[in-house]
Design a protein around this motif. Structure first.
Motif, PDB file in Angstrom:
ATOM      1  N   LEU A  94       0.808  -1.207   0.000  1.00 25.25           N
ATOM      2  CA  LEU A  94       0.000   0.000   0.000  1.00 25.25           C
ATOM      3  C   LEU A  94       0.847   1.265   0.000  1.00 25.25           C
ATOM      4  CD1 LEU A  94      -2.882  -0.916   2.475  1.00 25.25           C
ATOM      5  CD2 LEU A  94      -2.976  -0.776  -0.001  1.00 25.25           C
ATOM      6  N   VAL A  95       2.142   1.137   0.309  1.00 22.07           N
ATOM      7  CA  VAL A  95       3.029   2.307   0.259  1.00 22.07           C
ATOM      8  C   VAL A  95       3.004   2.914  -1.139  1.00 22.07           C
ATOM      9  CG1 VAL A  95       5.428   3.059   0.436  1.00 22.07           C
ATOM     10  CG2 VAL A  95       4.489   1.489   2.140  1.00 22.07           C
ATOM     11  N   ARG A  96       2.911   2.074  -2.152  1.00 19.22           N
ATOM     12  CA  ARG A  96       2.877   2.569  -3.529  1.00 19.22           C
ATOM     13  C   ARG A  96       1.682   3.499  -3.738  1.00 19.22           C
ATOM     14  NH1 ARG A  96      -0.089   1.392  -7.498  1.00 19.22           N
ATOM     15  NH2 ARG A  96      -1.001  -0.336  -6.358  1.00 19.22           N
ATOM     16  N   ASN A  97       0.551   3.216  -3.096  1.00 17.01           N
ATOM     17  CA  ASN A  97      -0.615   4.075  -3.243  1.00 17.01           C
ATOM     18  C   ASN A  97      -0.372   5.461  -2.664  1.00 17.01           C
ATOM     19  OD1 ASN A  97      -1.655   1.112  -3.069  1.00 17.01           O
ATOM     20  ND2 ASN A  97      -3.312   2.227  -4.045  1.00 17.01           N
ATOM     21  N   PHE A  98       0.334   5.526  -1.524  1.00 18.11           N
ATOM     22  CA  PHE A  98       0.659   6.828  -0.951  1.00 18.11           C
ATOM     23  C   PHE A  98       1.653   7.570  -1.835  1.00 18.11           C
ATOM     24  CE2 PHE A  98      -1.053   4.778   2.811  1.00 18.11           C
ATOM     25  CZ  PHE A  98      -1.745   5.811   3.426  1.00 18.11           C
ATOM     26  N   MET A  99       2.626   6.840  -2.381  1.00 18.03           N
ATOM     27  CA  MET A  99       3.607   7.481  -3.248  1.00 18.03           C
ATOM     28  C   MET A  99       2.952   8.017  -4.522  1.00 18.03           C
ATOM     29  SD  MET A  99       6.675   7.188  -1.810  1.00 18.03           S
ATOM     30  CE  MET A  99       7.891   7.183  -3.120  1.00 18.03           C
ATOM     31  N   ALA A 100       1.966   7.286  -5.052  1.00 19.14           N
ATOM     32  CA  ALA A 100       1.322   7.682  -6.302  1.00 19.14           C
ATOM     33  C   ALA A 100       0.181   8.663  -6.095  1.00 19.14           C
ATOM     34  CB  ALA A 100       0.799   6.433  -7.029  1.00 19.14           C
ATOM     35  N   ASP A 101      -0.128   8.996  -4.851  1.00 21.06           N
ATOM     36  CA  ASP A 101      -1.229   9.909  -4.564  1.00 21.06           C
ATOM     37  C   ASP A 101      -0.869  11.310  -5.057  1.00 21.06           C
ATOM     38  OD1 ASP A 101      -3.126  11.620  -3.427  1.00 21.06           O
ATOM     39  OD2 ASP A 101      -3.449  10.262  -1.732  1.00 21.06           O
ATOM     40  N   ARG A 102      -1.627  11.793  -6.039  1.00 20.12           N
ATOM     41  CA  ARG A 102      -1.343  13.100  -6.630  1.00 20.12           C
ATOM     42  C   ARG A 102      -1.481  14.227  -5.605  1.00 20.12           C
ATOM     43  NH1 ARG A 102       1.755  13.371 -11.016  1.00 20.12           N
ATOM     44  NH2 ARG A 102       0.966  12.183 -12.758  1.00 20.12           N
ATOM     45  N   ALA A 103      -2.403  14.089  -4.670  1.00 20.40           N
ATOM     46  CA  ALA A 103      -2.590  15.147  -3.671  1.00 20.40           C
ATOM     47  C   ALA A 103      -1.352  15.290  -2.801  1.00 20.40           C
ATOM     48  CB  ALA A 103      -3.818  14.833  -2.812  1.00 20.40           C
ATOM     49  N   ASN A 104      -0.798  14.175  -2.329  1.00 20.80           N
ATOM     50  CA  ASN A 104       0.425  14.244  -1.521  1.00 20.80           C
ATOM     51  C   ASN A 104       1.574  14.859  -2.316  1.00 20.80           C
ATOM     52  OD1 ASN A 104      -0.871  13.045   0.629  1.00 20.80           O
ATOM     53  ND2 ASN A 104      -0.160  10.983   0.145  1.00 20.80           N
ATOM     54  N   GLN A 105       1.707  14.464  -3.569  1.00 23.35           N
ATOM     55  CA  GLN A 105       2.775  15.013  -4.409  1.00 23.35           C
ATOM     56  C   GLN A 105       2.582  16.507  -4.632  1.00 23.35           C
ATOM     57  OE1 GLN A 105       2.738  12.730  -8.023  1.00 23.35           O
ATOM     58  NE2 GLN A 105       3.233  10.805  -7.013  1.00 23.35           N
TER      59      GLN A 105
END
Length: 430
Positions: A94-105
């Motif tokens: 699930l770390v990949r989902n946080f990394m790919a989250d456009r809002a976080n970026q």
């Protein structure tokens, strides 16, 4: 491959901040240049642009740069902590989902871009000699950016609190599963998609590196095979792991050209991605259900909702035709064959996890039976119904042999009813 590089950039924290950081540097120099032009033209009394002293400008810019960088560091230390906690509870993938989250970026990009903008403008503030210069417009724009950063911080706190909720995580995984199914199992075959079996002859192309197959550029492989007047039969699908030197494909035709085509358009990497890998997308939700049933978590309701989310994707799979393994050129000649997974394989992986982990959790077992019921009502192909029937019987035997199944007679009765409904090759008429 370009697609692989774009995917990695999309799932990284550096790409969007880098782009916005460069734009901030350019914008800072551009606004400072505008400031010089306005002051040279004598336009120093602009509305809402009060004149600032050099010390005042430096103080404002220093405060903005320092506070924004501090907020960015604190915010993303919280993000890393949240990622660690969530991944330990529901799966490290699930770390990949946080990394790919456009809002976080985007939040990180706004913070870093504001810091760089303030820093560059600060370097153009001069207070001594003939060259005294205070970029009034640029400083006021930095104040506007600081106000924007406050709004972004509030949004980030809301977003990170929402993103760690189980329902949000499951929604993202469900969207990835549906997107992968749409990519592999189309609602209707196009004219270039056919059912084709791999051939046993031809030259074997081996993998040049170890890793997982992440992406197959189908259109490019068809074009290259047609140009070489040959055919490519992939021996692995997206998600399969290869060790360097293992068989990757069989080719017939211009061997050198087709070998280069396979290596150019079959991307491998260190991890799996859900974009063409339906099995991986199914496993993400299955892993969430399994981890929720572990003694350390003991959350059967999360497991049940994960199985319900799986139902949305698996129903689509059993309703649609099998994934078209063959791709043809404009002349109708088969140029490419890919061994996509079948509906039976996907259902089997889920039921196997249920048999292994969910027999002692009545809430999760009820959700599994509900999932099987939905699949039974949706499946129309005899091969799929036969595979479902086998899985129901296997689960029936596991429940009958288990000693910790709650309400075993009721569960067995529901499984018997499902087995009877699936006994026929065709879908029962309603």
């Amino acid at each position: 491959m370009l697609i692989q590089r774009l995917t990695r950039a999309r799932e990284s924290f550096w790409f969007l901040p880098t782009v916005l950081g460069v734009l901030a540097l350019v914008a800072a120099k551009g606004v400072v240049t505008l400031d010089r032009a306005l002051q040279d033209a004598g336009l120093t009394d602009l509305p809402l642009m009060d004149t600032l002293s050099a010390d005042g400008g430096r103080a404002v810019l220093t405060a903005i740069a320092g506070s924004v960088l501090t907020v960015a560091a604190t915010s993303f230390s919280i993000t890393i902590s949240v990622m660690a906690t969530t991944s330990s509870a529901y799966g490290p993938r699930l770390v990949r989902n946080f990394m790919a989250d456009r809002a976080n970026q985007a939040v990180l990009a706004v913070f870093t871009a504001t810091f760089l903008y303030a820093l560059v403008v600060l370097g153009d503030v001069h207070s001594e000699g003939v060259g005294m210069f205070v970029p009034t417009v640029a400083v006021h724009l930095a104040i506007v950016l600081a106000v924007l950063n406050v709004a972004v911080l509030v949004f980030f706190i809301h977003h990170i609190a929402q993103s760690v909720q189980v329902t949000t995580l499951q929604h993202r995984l469900r969207e990835e599963l549906v997107a992968a199914i749409d990519a592999v199992f189309p609602t209707a075959w196009s004219t270039d998609q056919v059912d084709a079996e791999p051939v046993e002859d031809g030259s074997v192309v081996t993998s040049r590196r170890s890793g997982y197959v992440q992406h197959v550029n189908l259109d490019a492989l068809v074009r290259r095979a047609r140009a070489a007047e040959g055919r490519i039969d992939l021996l692995v699908a997206p998600g399969c792991h290869l060790v360097a030197g293992e068989p990757l494909a069989r080719v017939r035709g211009d061997v050198d050209e087709l070998t280069d085509a396979v290596h150019d358009h079959v991307a491998t990497g260190p991890s799996r991605t859900p974009y063409q890998d339906v099995v991986f997308a199914v496993q993400d939700l299955t892993e969430m259900a399994v981890r929720a049933l572990s003694p350390g978590t003991n959350d059967p309701y999360t497991a049940a909702s994960a199985l319900d989310a799986l139902g949305e994707g698996l129903v689509m799979v059993v309703e649609r035709a099998p994934a078209p393994r063959g791709r043809t050129d404009d002349g109708g000649t088969v140029r490419l064959v890919v061994p996509w997974p079948t509906a039976a394989e996907l259902v089997t992986s889920v039921v196997t996890a249920v048999r292994t982990y969910a027999l002692g959790a009545p809430v999760a077992l009820d959700a599994a039976l509900r999932l099987l019921g939905r699949l039974e009502r949706s499946a129309t192909r005899p091969s799929v119904r036969e595979a479902l029937h086998h899985q129901v019987l296997t689960l029936h035997d596991a429940v009958a042999d288990g000693s910790d199944v709650v309400d075993a007679p009721d569960v067995l009765a529901r499984l018997d009813a499902l087995a009877d409904a699936l006994a026929t090759a065709d879908r029962p008429s309603s």
